[in-house]
Design an enzyme around this catalytic site. Structure first.
Site, PDB file in Angstrom:
ATOM      1  N   TYR A   4      -1.426  -3.539  -7.286  1.00  0.00           N
ATOM      2  CA  TYR A   4      -1.199  -4.421  -6.151  1.00  0.00           C
ATOM      3  C   TYR A   4      -2.146  -4.178  -4.981  1.00  0.00           C
ATOM      4  O   TYR A   4      -2.360  -3.040  -4.565  1.00  0.00           O
ATOM      5  CB  TYR A   4       0.242  -4.270  -5.650  1.00  0.00           C
ATOM      6  CG  TYR A   4       0.617  -5.322  -4.635  1.00  0.00           C
ATOM      7  CD1 TYR A   4       0.864  -6.624  -5.035  1.00  0.00           C
ATOM      8  CD2 TYR A   4       0.675  -5.038  -3.290  1.00  0.00           C
ATOM      9  CE1 TYR A   4       1.187  -7.609  -4.125  1.00  0.00           C
ATOM     10  CE2 TYR A   4       1.004  -6.005  -2.362  1.00  0.00           C
ATOM     11  CZ  TYR A   4       1.257  -7.299  -2.784  1.00  0.00           C
ATOM     12  OH  TYR A   4       1.572  -8.273  -1.869  1.00  0.00           O
ATOM     13  N   ARG A  64       0.843  -1.200   0.000  1.00  0.00           N
ATOM     14  CA  ARG A  64       0.000   0.000   0.000  1.00  0.00           C
ATOM     15  C   ARG A  64       0.873   1.243   0.000  1.00  0.00           C
ATOM     16  O   ARG A  64       1.903   1.295   0.675  1.00  0.00           O
ATOM     17  CB  ARG A  64      -0.888   0.024   1.240  1.00  0.00           C
ATOM     18  CG  ARG A  64      -2.089  -0.875   1.178  1.00  0.00           C
ATOM     19  CD  ARG A  64      -2.964  -0.690   2.404  1.00  0.00           C
ATOM     20  NE  ARG A  64      -2.424  -1.335   3.582  1.00  0.00           N
ATOM     21  CZ  ARG A  64      -1.832  -0.718   4.575  1.00  0.00           C
ATOM     22  NH1 ARG A  64      -1.701   0.600   4.555  1.00  0.00           N
ATOM     23  NH2 ARG A  64      -1.359  -1.391   5.603  1.00  0.00           N
ATOM     24  N   SER A  93      -2.010  -4.070  10.349  1.00  0.00           N
ATOM     25  CA  SER A  93      -1.702  -5.086   9.346  1.00  0.00           C
ATOM     26  C   SER A  93      -0.418  -5.828   9.718  1.00  0.00           C
ATOM     27  O   SER A  93       0.538  -5.237  10.218  1.00  0.00           O
ATOM     28  CB  SER A  93      -1.535  -4.434   7.970  1.00  0.00           C
ATOM     29  OG  SER A  93      -2.758  -3.882   7.534  1.00  0.00           O
ATOM     30  N   ASP A 137     -10.036  -9.542   8.792  1.00  0.00           N
ATOM     31  CA  ASP A 137      -9.454  -8.226   8.501  1.00  0.00           C
ATOM     32  C   ASP A 137     -10.394  -7.055   8.720  1.00  0.00           C
ATOM     33  O   ASP A 137      -9.971  -6.016   9.207  1.00  0.00           O
ATOM     34  CB  ASP A 137      -8.957  -8.197   7.055  1.00  0.00           C
ATOM     35  CG  ASP A 137      -8.041  -7.016   6.778  1.00  0.00           C
ATOM     36  OD1 ASP A 137      -7.182  -6.709   7.630  1.00  0.00           O
ATOM     37  OD2 ASP A 137      -8.166  -6.390   5.712  1.00  0.00           O
ATOM     38  N   CYS A 168       0.066  -7.988  12.047  1.00  0.00           N
ATOM     39  CA  CYS A 168       0.285  -8.161  13.485  1.00  0.00           C
ATOM     40  C   CYS A 168      -0.484  -9.353  14.047  1.00  0.00           C
ATOM     41  O   CYS A 168      -0.713  -9.438  15.249  1.00  0.00           O
ATOM     42  CB  CYS A 168      -0.114  -6.893  14.244  1.00  0.00           C
ATOM     43  SG  CYS A 168       1.111  -5.572  14.150  1.00  0.00           S
ATOM     44  N   ARG A 176       1.746 -12.163  -0.385  1.00  0.00           N
ATOM     45  CA  ARG A 176       0.375 -12.444   0.042  1.00  0.00           C
ATOM     46  C   ARG A 176      -0.174 -13.730  -0.563  1.00  0.00           C
ATOM     47  O   ARG A 176       0.252 -14.183  -1.605  1.00  0.00           O
ATOM     48  CB  ARG A 176      -0.537 -11.283  -0.384  1.00  0.00           C
ATOM     49  CG  ARG A 176      -0.192  -9.925   0.230  1.00  0.00           C
ATOM     50  CD  ARG A 176      -0.744  -9.778   1.610  1.00  0.00           C
ATOM     51  NE  ARG A 176      -0.360  -8.530   2.240  1.00  0.00           N
ATOM     52  CZ  ARG A 176      -1.063  -7.962   3.227  1.00  0.00           C
ATOM     53  NH1 ARG A 176      -2.163  -8.531   3.672  1.00  0.00           N
ATOM     54  NH2 ARG A 176      -0.645  -6.839   3.770  1.00  0.00           N
ATOM     55  N   LYS A 193      -9.467  -1.955   1.378  1.00  0.00           N
ATOM     56  CA  LYS A 193      -9.271  -0.838   2.303  1.00  0.00           C
ATOM     57  C   LYS A 193      -9.993   0.428   1.828  1.00  0.00           C
ATOM     58  O   LYS A 193     -10.525   1.189   2.639  1.00  0.00           O
ATOM     59  CB  LYS A 193      -7.780  -0.541   2.475  1.00  0.00           C
ATOM     60  CG  LYS A 193      -6.911  -1.750   2.820  1.00  0.00           C
ATOM     61  CD  LYS A 193      -7.270  -2.394   4.133  1.00  0.00           C
ATOM     62  CE  LYS A 193      -6.207  -3.407   4.537  1.00  0.00           C
ATOM     63  NZ  LYS A 193      -6.549  -4.152   5.748  1.00  0.00           N
ATOM     64  N   HIS A 242     -11.148  -1.980  11.136  1.00  0.00           N
ATOM     65  CA  HIS A 242     -10.054  -2.863  10.734  1.00  0.00           C
ATOM     66  C   HIS A 242      -9.947  -3.971  11.776  1.00  0.00           C
ATOM     67  O   HIS A 242      -9.007  -4.016  12.565  1.00  0.00           O
ATOM     68  CB  HIS A 242      -8.772  -2.031  10.646  1.00  0.00           C
ATOM     69  CG  HIS A 242      -7.630  -2.724  10.000  1.00  0.00           C
ATOM     70  ND1 HIS A 242      -6.316  -2.410  10.292  1.00  0.00           N
ATOM     71  CD2 HIS A 242      -7.570  -3.707   9.074  1.00  0.00           C
ATOM     72  CE1 HIS A 242      -5.508  -3.152   9.567  1.00  0.00           C
ATOM     73  NE2 HIS A 242      -6.244  -3.958   8.832  1.00  0.00           N
TER      74      HIS A 242
END
Length: 659
Positions: free
Chosen positions: A267, A118, A319, A344, A321, A440, A276, A296
């Site tokens: 991406y 991102r 993100s 998520d 974590c 990913r 997002k 989130h």
């Protein structure tokens, strides 16, 4: 690209010097750009689907952007198996996807190394008033709580990018639902893109296709326009056959038009606009307008197999974590069963009975690969064995994938090709990782073995507890409970965490990440806090308890003090028992922590130093209070609700008086 730049320059001069045209948006600019270049609206071919069957609003949106972007062909996505077979063939032919024969219907993509995460610094929200989007920092500091751009400037930037950007390419029309199709919680979007990779990923991550159009009818939808920014013929070669334009990347949110425009990146969260951009940034704005929350957060169910009691928990971590690991946890306590609703994002609202209910608006997992293994997350490993798109992981000579964390699961003699193309990669021969740290897997949620039976319930699941957390190597205990709702909102607002590879941050640093939403707020953070606080003032609502966890505290040898993963069930057990109001907590200056022996440690392989895990060093917490004061003062300034400042003052007083 030279022609586009020249056109942009001409367009910008006209926009600046012609008052009647000064606020042209993309729709108004399309005929102007055609006139400037001597081109009129030209014919285009629909190679898949039928535009005449689109709802009128959707058809008009498509036609406007066909005139703007000038694709050669249009493909209207129906979400069918036949369609994805065609797209995968095209992606293989173009060298973007490679089949992975070791698994069933799995694929590997390698991106341009300049397009791997991102791009928060290039992500903007545009509103008439800057304060509607971001707080006003003190002392001229740059806002860390979002990027605002003036509507005139954002239109100019978009007008410099999108005209003719899809020449030689196909425009794909993706109708998608965030949330179960037809649910009162759900919202519908239409994404236009020139990337077949995006279509393949959106098919996994959302409910996509003809059924969505039938549900939409002539209703409203979120407009999502995306281009990789590489019209054909190319003026320079691609890296890894991956079309993108990093120097021109821009992700723009225009909430007053319910519109998202993304240019230059193919991406992840930059291009999968349902994720997002829609589900959090635009979603949070819709939540404020309509009285709900877009967060989130993972959602999991935890069932006591002995008593039959089941609770649902939502948890917010930054993100990378551990959200996916927690959402798919295999509990070490035999009497508990964990089920996954989402890993998520959570959309939550109070129902007529006053219960907070949540849905997962997504239909897939876009998980961080490195660190995922049969030891850390066996459920995820089972989930990704079929129908998965892997991006920027390493490739094995037996037709599989590899990333850091899978070393013990590799067969002898298997060779590794890194995500950068290094043949016969060996860890001890290079400093470069085999897989990108933000590589990913994109996989359907429906094939996760522990998906909750109610994960697609249109009414959502009832939330009993909300957990905040992050990576804190020192000072922050394993778990503590907020004193009340207002204190819990403060705990979310004061969250800090070590940075990860999910965005473009280079070095590890402790960053303020309130509510794990720092990159995703759609509107002014001060107003966001007021929105959360407002639910505590409502009558006849059942407020969830709020907790904070830290799986990542380290000892003097830089070792993790808590084993984590499946052992985190022991913390959830304490959380659930607190939801039942068991007397197993004691008051500390920062919140309620477990009483001695109330945390179930039976059967742990190695002893845990509870004293170290729950110690509250006075100097650490004095520094923490000062850091939060500084952050609130500089970043939130006059927009900070007085209730949150009062909570901080009370924390300071308790730290000074009790530690």
């Amino acid at each position: 690209m030279v022609w586009i730049t020249r056109l942009a320059s001409i367009s910008s001069r006209i926009l600046r010097n012609s008052p009647p045209l000064k606020r042209l948006n993309l729709r108004q600019a399309a005929p102007l750009c055609s006139a400037l270049t001597g081109q009129q609206n030209r014919e285009y071919r629909v190679i898949y689907g039928d535009t005449s069957k689109l709802p009128n609003k959707v058809r008009h949106y498509v036609e406007e952007n066909v005139r703007l972007c000038k694709p050669d062909t249009v493909h209207i996505c129906d979400g069918s198996d036949r369609e994805i077979e065609l797209l995968n063939y095209i992606l293989q032919k173009d060298g973007i996807l490679k089949a992975l024969p070791k698994y069933e219907n799995c694929w590997l993509a390698r991106t341009d190394p300049a397009d791997v995460a991102r791009v928060e610094r290039l992500t903007f929200i545009s509103t008439e008033l800057q304060r509607d989007t971001v707080t006003t920092p003190k002392y001229g500091a740059k806002s860390q709580l979002g990027n605002w751009m003036d509507p005139e400037d954002i239109d100019n930037e978009l007008n410099m990018r999108f005209p003719d950007c899809m020449k030689g390419r196909t425009m794909f029309v993706i109708p998608f639902s965030m949330g179960p199709v037809g649910s009162p919680f759900s919202k519908i979007g239409i994404q236009l893109t020139d990337s077949a990779y995006v279509v393949a990923s959106m098919r996994i991550m959302t409910r996509m296709g003809s059924r969505v159009l039938e549900t939409l009818g002539e209703g409203n939808f979120i407009k999502c326009l995306h281009s990789v920014g590489r019209p054909l013929p190319l003026t320079s070669p691609l890296h890894n056959n991956w079309p993108c334009s990093p120097k021109n990347t821009l992700i723009a949110h225009l909430p007053e038009r319910n519109e998202i425009c993304s240019f230059g990146s193919g991406y992840g969260g930059n291009s999968l606009l349902g994720k997002k951009c829609f589900a959090l940034r635009i979603g949070s704005i819709l939540g404020q307008r309509e009285g709900w929350l877009a967060e989130h957060m993972l959602i999991l169910g935890i069932e006591n197999k002995t008593t039959g009691e089941k609770r649902y928990i939502a948890a917010a971590f930054p993100s990378a974590c551990g959200k996916t690991n927690l959402a798919m946890m295999t509990p070490s306590l035999d009497n508990y069963k964990i089920t996954c609703v989402g890993d998520d994002i959570a959309w939550m609202r109070f129902d007529d009975a006053g219960r907070l209910r949540a849905i997962n608006p997504e239909a897939g997992f876009f998980g961080v690969a490195p660190g995922t293994s049969s030891k850390t997350n066996p459920i995820a490993m089972d989930t990704i064995k079929s129908n998965t798109v892997f991006t920027n992981v390493a490739e094995t000579s037996d037709g599989g994938v590899f990333w850091e964390g899978l070393e013990k699961e590799m067969d002898n003699g298997v060779k590794i090709k890194s995500w950068l193309g290094d043949e016969d990669w060996k860890k001890d021969e290079t400093d470069r990782p085999a897989a990108h740290p933000n590589s990913r897997f994109c996989t359907p949620a429906s094939q996760c073995p522990i998906m909750d039976p109610a994960w697609e319930d249109p009414e959502g699941v009832p939330i009993d507890a909300i957990i905040f957390g992050g990576r804190r190597p020192t000072g922050v205990p394993l778990v503590y409970e907020a004193f009340n709702w207002e204190h819990g909102v403060f705990v979310g607002a004061a969250m800090r965490s070590e940075s990860t590879a999910a965005a473009e941050h280079k070095a590890k640093q402790i960053m303020h990440d309130p509510f794990a939403m720092r990159p995703f707020f759609g509107y002014n953070f001060g107003d966001y806090l007021k929105h959360w606080l407002s639910f505590g003032q409502k009558e006849n609502v059942v407020l969830p308890k709020i907790f904070h966890v830290n799986w990542f505290r380290k000892g003097p040898q830089n070792n993790f003090l808590w084993p984590g993963f499946g052992e985190n069930a022991r913390v959830l057990d304490w959380v659930v028992r607190r939801c039942n109001n068991e007397d197993i907590a004691k008051r500390t200056p920062i919140g309620m922590v477990p009483k001695f022996d109330s945390l179930n440690l039976e059967g742990l392989d190695e002893p845990v130093d509870l004293e170290a895990l729950f110690s509250l060093p006075r100097d650490f917490w004095e520094n923490e209070v000062n850091a939060i004061y500084k952050y609130f003062d500089e970043q939130v300034n006059e927009d900070l609700p007085k209730e949150i400042m009062n909570q901080l003052k009370e924390l300071e007083s308790r730290v000074q008086g009790e530690l």
